[in-house]
Scaffold this motif. Structure first.
Motif, PDB file in Angstrom:
ATOM      1  N   ASP A 194      -0.081 -15.798   4.076  1.00  0.00           N
ATOM      2  CA  ASP A 194      -1.279 -15.925   3.617  1.00  0.00           C
ATOM      3  C   ASP A 194      -1.515 -17.442   3.411  1.00  0.00           C
ATOM      4  O   ASP A 194      -0.926 -18.135   3.354  1.00  0.00           O
ATOM      5  CB  ASP A 194      -1.714 -14.817   2.660  1.00  0.00           C
ATOM      6  N   ILE A 195      -2.831 -17.616   3.281  1.00  0.00           N
ATOM      7  CA  ILE A 195      -3.149 -19.309   3.137  1.00  0.00           C
ATOM      8  C   ILE A 195      -2.839 -19.835   1.791  1.00  0.00           C
ATOM      9  O   ILE A 195      -2.181 -20.764   1.830  1.00  0.00           O
ATOM     10  CB  ILE A 195      -4.865 -19.264   2.977  1.00  0.00           C
TER      11      ILE A 195
ATOM     12  N   GLY B  61       0.019 -19.159   0.329  1.00  0.00           N
ATOM     13  CA  GLY B  61       1.651 -19.241   0.706  1.00  0.00           C
ATOM     14  C   GLY B  61       1.799 -20.446   1.379  1.00  0.00           C
ATOM     15  O   GLY B  61       2.833 -21.390   0.982  1.00  0.00           O
ATOM     16  N   LEU B  62       1.088 -20.444   2.485  1.00  0.00           N
ATOM     17  CA  LEU B  62       1.106 -21.717   3.444  1.00  0.00           C
ATOM     18  C   LEU B  62       0.779 -23.096   2.493  1.00  0.00           C
ATOM     19  O   LEU B  62       1.355 -23.788   2.754  1.00  0.00           O
ATOM     20  CB  LEU B  62       0.226 -21.608   4.763  1.00  0.00           C
ATOM     21  N   THR B  63      -0.499 -22.967   1.949  1.00  0.00           N
ATOM     22  CA  THR B  63      -0.559 -24.192   1.155  1.00  0.00           C
ATOM     23  C   THR B  63       0.513 -24.636  -0.044  1.00  0.00           C
ATOM     24  O   THR B  63       0.929 -25.778   0.113  1.00  0.00           O
ATOM     25  CB  THR B  63      -1.851 -23.967   0.283  1.00  0.00           C
ATOM     26  N   SER B  64       1.090 -23.674  -0.460  1.00  0.00           N
ATOM     27  CA  SER B  64       2.221 -23.973  -1.462  1.00  0.00           C
ATOM     28  C   SER B  64       3.432 -24.421  -0.731  1.00  0.00           C
ATOM     29  O   SER B  64       3.939 -25.414  -1.429  1.00  0.00           O
ATOM     30  CB  SER B  64       2.557 -22.796  -2.471  1.00  0.00           C
ATOM     31  N   GLY B  65       3.518 -24.034   0.326  1.00  0.00           N
ATOM     32  CA  GLY B  65       4.781 -24.570   1.146  1.00  0.00           C
ATOM     33  C   GLY B  65       4.556 -25.612   1.754  1.00  0.00           C
ATOM     34  O   GLY B  65       5.542 -26.578   1.819  1.00  0.00           O
ATOM     35  N   VAL B  66       3.490 -26.184   1.972  1.00  0.00           N
ATOM     36  CA  VAL B  66       3.119 -27.634   2.322  1.00  0.00           C
ATOM     37  C   VAL B  66       3.291 -28.491   1.271  1.00  0.00           C
ATOM     38  O   VAL B  66       3.555 -29.629   1.456  1.00  0.00           O
ATOM     39  CB  VAL B  66       1.750 -27.774   2.865  1.00  0.00           C
ATOM     40  N   LEU B  67       2.654 -27.840  -0.039  1.00  0.00           N
ATOM     41  CA  LEU B  67       2.967 -28.902  -1.220  1.00  0.00           C
ATOM     42  C   LEU B  67       4.418 -29.036  -1.649  1.00  0.00           C
ATOM     43  O   LEU B  67       4.720 -29.984  -2.209  1.00  0.00           O
ATOM     44  CB  LEU B  67       2.068 -28.168  -2.340  1.00  0.00           C
ATOM     45  N   ILE B  68       5.233 -28.340  -0.871  1.00  0.00           N
ATOM     46  CA  ILE B  68       6.681 -28.233  -1.408  1.00  0.00           C
ATOM     47  C   ILE B  68       7.395 -29.141  -0.259  1.00  0.00           C
ATOM     48  O   ILE B  68       8.249 -30.178  -0.407  1.00  0.00           O
ATOM     49  CB  ILE B  68       7.501 -26.976  -1.529  1.00  0.00           C
TER      50      ILE B  68
END
Length: 130
Positions: A61-62, A64-71
């Motif tokens: 979901d959006i 999860g993808l955002t937190s992945g990018v932030l990592i």
């Protein structure tokens, strides 16, 4: 690292070795995810099997993808800085662990689980196997 440095110094052997090592590592991760999925599907009853878990679903979901990018962004910056500072071996391993391992294992677990459900030997929500 082998691929990056091989590309930089234009060493074709090093590039191929780096790609081969990365693909073998990715294959190992997906195999581990598949094995874990098979073990969990076979040993757990459908009532105890909460698949896909909230963590697995969140990877698509959006948020999860955002937190992945932030990592991923700070991980990439830290890896680049450690490589420039001649202290790259440990940081590259951490960056790869953060960016590649969880999605590879998660994808393999979900694919294997769905393939097992498609065989009609296992059910998703029911207590019986048909």
């Amino acid at each position: 690292m082998g691929f990056t440095f091989g590309t930089t110094v234009r060493n074709k052997e090093l590039v191929i070795k780096g790609i081969k090592n990365e693909l073998v590592s990715l294959l190992i991760c997906t195999m581990i995810g598949s094995i874990l999925s098979i073990i969990a599907t076979v040993t757990l009853t459908p009532e105890k099997r909460d698949w896909p878990s909230d963590e697995m679903i969140s990877r698509g979901d959006i948020l999860g993808l955002t937190s992945g990018v932030l990592i991923a962004i700070p991980s990439g910056i830290a890896t680049a800085l450690s490589t420039l500072g001649k202290n790259s071996s440990g940081m590259v391993g951490v960056a790869i662990s953060l960016s590649l391992l969880p999605p590879a294992v998660n994808a393999a677990m979900c694919w294997t689980y769905e393939l097992m459900l498609m065989s009609n030997k296992y059910s998703r929500n029911e207590g019986d196997t048909t």
